[in-house]
Design a protein around this motif. Structure first.
Motif, PDB file in Angstrom:
ATOM      1  N   ASP A 101       0.726  -1.689   0.200  1.00  0.00           N
ATOM      2  CA  ASP A 101       0.315   0.089   0.317  1.00  0.00           C
ATOM      3  C   ASP A 101       0.543   0.744  -0.012  1.00  0.00           C
ATOM      4  OD1 ASP A 101      -1.404   1.974   1.475  1.00  0.00           O
ATOM      5  OD2 ASP A 101      -2.960   1.100   1.805  1.00  0.00           O
ATOM      6  N   ARG A 103       0.670   4.185   1.485  1.00  0.00           N
ATOM      7  CA  ARG A 103       0.521   4.625   2.640  1.00  0.00           C
ATOM      8  C   ARG A 103       0.886   4.453   3.190  1.00  0.00           C
ATOM      9  NH1 ARG A 103      -4.174   3.623  -0.217  1.00  0.00           N
ATOM     10  NH2 ARG A 103      -5.308   5.733  -1.034  1.00  0.00           N
ATOM     11  N   ASP A 104       1.130   2.583   3.705  1.00  0.00           N
ATOM     12  CA  ASP A 104       1.917   2.241   4.635  1.00  0.00           C
ATOM     13  C   ASP A 104       3.419   2.213   4.333  1.00  0.00           C
ATOM     14  OD1 ASP A 104       3.102   0.804   6.397  1.00  0.00           O
ATOM     15  OD2 ASP A 104       2.116  -1.064   5.522  1.00  0.00           O
ATOM     16  N   ILE A 408      -1.070  10.645  -1.248  1.00  0.00           N
ATOM     17  CA  ILE A 408      -0.674   9.730  -0.494  1.00  0.00           C
ATOM     18  C   ILE A 408      -0.078  10.149   0.954  1.00  0.00           C
ATOM     19  CG2 ILE A 408      -1.444   8.207  -2.037  1.00  0.00           C
ATOM     20  CD1 ILE A 408       1.424   7.894  -2.889  1.00  0.00           C
ATOM     21  N   SER A 409       0.464  10.968   1.081  1.00  0.00           N
ATOM     22  CA  SER A 409       1.398  10.961   2.666  1.00  0.00           C
ATOM     23  C   SER A 409       0.592  12.140   3.402  1.00  0.00           C
ATOM     24  CB  SER A 409       2.474  11.946   2.406  1.00  0.00           C
ATOM     25  OG  SER A 409       2.174  12.904   1.673  1.00  0.00           O
TER      26      SER A 409
END
Length: 681
Positions: A101, A103-104, A408-409
């Protein structure tokens, strides 16, 4: 009155490119015990001066503005996974991780903080293999090219597979089948007279035999790098970092050999192979760029060129393939834009960006957009970092499937200030600039101008912690777009290079005079800050218009343009934009605008902080040593300080080192320009 470490003025007549000149401080070019002792004494003096108030308060301010700034990198999609580089809290070096993902951060593969010594090991390149099963990364102690290591690991387990036995690995790329890695390094070139000399070359590292082989190709430029199209059918060797073009091409699908492509066509061709055509941005008959399609067999045959996108007011920056679409990056009014095109050149979709700022694979990567793409891509989606003067960097994702821009951050930091566009006149040229400030009335205020103006580099208005801190403390930050840069097209660049380089300096002075005329600041409250080529610009401000500025900070600058050829890396990087000091015609104009060679006795100069990296191979610290030695014998408006930072290269530093450097430089500016830190609490 400061007592400076004394540097003896020693008579020395030199001849460079047929130009005779006296150089009393040429002895400071050498790296020996004598110059090292003098440099260390200068650095101690500068350190003690710069650590005085308001350094502590500014350091606290910068720690807020640096939060998640220089460790914001766009995660890279490869092989169905996402590869990340990030700087953990309270660590000096970055880690590499992989996740499912974006974001991870997922699972750590490389942690350069493990078993770290007194000098931080800094991450350079991070290149996953095309299928995502392996990962190449480079690192070095203190950054730069000293003790560079190139390792390849298993992208699942993190296990070290092998190292590439080469002292310098630049711009590495994998072949599509993972069998080999191509890179630029230092090779041996045989000259027409049979002698050999060191120079840039392209190498192949075979992953099976672990052997390194230099390609037997005549690379007609000091800078060269390999790129491979998204479908993996063709590889090209590009040359010339200021106006790239593919000099050689190889059909990987057919197993062909390298053959000349647009090697001898003078012009920019920046693009990719699409099917049986090369689709590229060119500046031929289009100073701001147009998109053309050329034959792979007869690329120089203009009768076969097909124009897909004509020239417009936009400066075209980069072109890549995304699925069955073309992704076009461009600049309008020195702000970034992204547009999807159909393969016939018609517009498919404008990608709405968060504001008027900069786009790149990292916060500052847009400066390399003349050589590289500005986004990562896996063929179906892109990722990138966006920032502006008022908004700290955040990473974003756009996919062909949902056609929506997704952040996404973590949410970026915002600065409560305004940005106003202005234009100064330098003869017939209008020079744009952006005034970044908080509202506190119309009285003249301490102001710092920054600019770059060189190497066709687009100097977009991205987030800078120094600028944010200065503005939030009540100062004015001015982001100037000067000729020599890449924001506005080929003519803008050409008018600020080689024999016309003086235009870059004069553009800066025109902006300064306009700011004073508008009542924004005064000469007593005006400073210049510049880094790298911008450091040369700052040096020119000291030399050519000392009455116009109170304080100047040339950061990691090159200041002696008549003798920079003595350092191979400086020579290779700067030759295309500055000129060749070994050639008489070039030496003449290089002497005319060299900041060091135009310093004059009996002149009142600004306060100056010269800031260098001890391990900087691009702009070695001897430039600062010589400049400081002369200025310290003259009458100046404030101190002349020389800071040479240990274990740092050309801005290759840990975040903590960057924060400390910026705090010292802003503290110097605050004292000299009279910034009242109580204006905003």
């Amino acid at each position: 009155m400061l007592k400076y470490p004394e540097a003896e003025a020693r008579s020395c007549r030199r001849t460079t490119g047929g130009i005779e000149h006296e150089d009393h401080y040429s002895w400071l070019e050498e790296q020996n015990d004598e110059t090292a002792a003098w440099e260390q004494a200068q650095d101690r003096l500068a350190h003690d001066q710069l650590q005085q108030p308001p350094f502590g308060n500014i350091l606290k301010r910068l720690r807020l503005d640096y939060v998640n700034v220089y460790n914001v990198y766009a995660p890279r999609p490869v092989g169905g996974r996402w590869f990340h580089r990030a700087l953990p809290a309270n660590e000096r070096s970055e880690v590499i991780s992989v996740s499912d993902d974006p974001r991870d951060l997922g699972r750590t593969l490389v942690d350069l903080n493990t078993d770290a010594g007194p000098v931080a090991e800094l991450l350079g390149e991070m290149i996953p293999s095309p299928d995502g099963t392996k990962l190449l990364y480079t690192s070095s102690l203190g950054g730069g090219f000293v003790d560079m290591k190139t390792r390849v690991i298993d992208a699942q387990s993190g296990e070290l597979l092998f190292e590439i036995p080469a002292p310098m690995v630049l711009f590495p790329v994998w072949l599509p089948d993972n069998s080999a890695i191509l890179f630029m390094g230092v090779g041996v070139k045989t000259l027409p007279d049979g002698t050999q000399s060191a120079g840039s070359a392209i190498f192949t590292f075979d992953c099976a035999s672990k052997s390194v082989v230099q390609l037997d190709l005549d690379i007609p430029h000091p800078a060269a790098w390999v790129s491979i199209n998204s479908s993996g059918t063709h590889a090209v060797i590009n040359i010339n970092q200021t106006s790239p073009r593919p000099a050689y091409i190889r059909d990987l699908a057919a197993g062909g050999e390298w053959r000349p492509f647009l090697r001898d066509v003078d012009g920019l061709f920046k693009g990719t192979v699409v099917g049986d055509r090369f689709v590229a941005i060119t500046n031929i008959d289009a100073p701001r760029g147009r998109v053309i399609s050329v034959s792979l067999d007869k690329p120089a045959d203009r009768a076969d060129w097909i124009e897909l996108v004509p020239q417009s007011e936009e400066k075209l920056a980069a072109l890549s393939l995304l699925g069955d679409k073309l992704l076009l990056a461009y600049f309008r009014d020195a702000r970034a834009g992204l547009r999807l095109l159909n393969v016939d050149g018609s517009t498919d979709q404008e990608i709405a960006l968060p504001g008027e700022g900069a786009v790149g694979k990292s916060p500052m990567q847009h400066v390399l957009s003349i050589m590289d793409d500005v986004t990562w891509s896996d063929g179906e989606q892109i990722s990138f970092v966006y920032s502006s003067l008022t908004s700290a960097p955040a990473s974003y994702r756009f996919s062909l499937r949902d056609r929506q821009l997704e952040r996404i951050s973590a949410a970026p930091r915002k600065v409560s200030a305004s940005v106003r566009l202005g234009v100064a006149q330098n003869g017939q040229a209008g020079i744009p600039y952006r005034v970044f400030a908080r509202d506190c009335g119309d009285r003249p205020r301490p102001t710092i101008i920054t600019g770059y103006g060189g190497f066709n580099v687009p100097w977009l208005a991205n987030y800078m912690p120094m600028a944010a801190a200065w503005v939030e403390m009540g100062g004015v930050w001015v982001h100037a777009h000067l000729r020599g840069g890449g924001e506005f097209g080929d003519e803008w660049w050409q008018q600020g290079r080689r024999e016309q380089k003086r235009n870059t300096f004069e553009d800066l002075f025109a902006v300064a005079e306009r700011l004073i005329a508008d009542g924004i600041t005064t000469a007593e409250h005006l400073g210049v800050w510049g880094t790298s080529n911008g450091g040369l610009l700052a040096g020119g401000a000291v030399t050519f218009r000392p009455e116009l500025f109170r304080a100047v900070v040339p950061q990691i600058p090159l200041l002696d343009t008549l003798n920079y050829h003595r350092d191979p890396q400086s020579y290779a990087i700067s030759l295309a934009d500055y000129g060749d000091p070994l050639q008489p015609d070039d030496a003449t104009f290089l002497r005319s605008w060299s900041p060091y060679h135009n310093l004059k006795q009996g002149t009142l100069y600004p306060a100056v902080l010269l800031d260098a990296g001890a391990e900087d191979a691009s702009c070695p610290p001897w430039h600062c040593r010589k400049f400081a030695a002369f200025l310290q014998t003259q009458e100046t408006k404030g101190p002349v300080l020389l800071r040479v930072r240990k274990d740092t290269g050309h801005s290759s530093m840990t975040t903590e080192q960057m924060i400390g450097r910026d705090a010292e430089e802003l503290s110097f500016m605050a004292r000299e320009l009279g910034l009242d830190l109580n204006l905003f609490k």
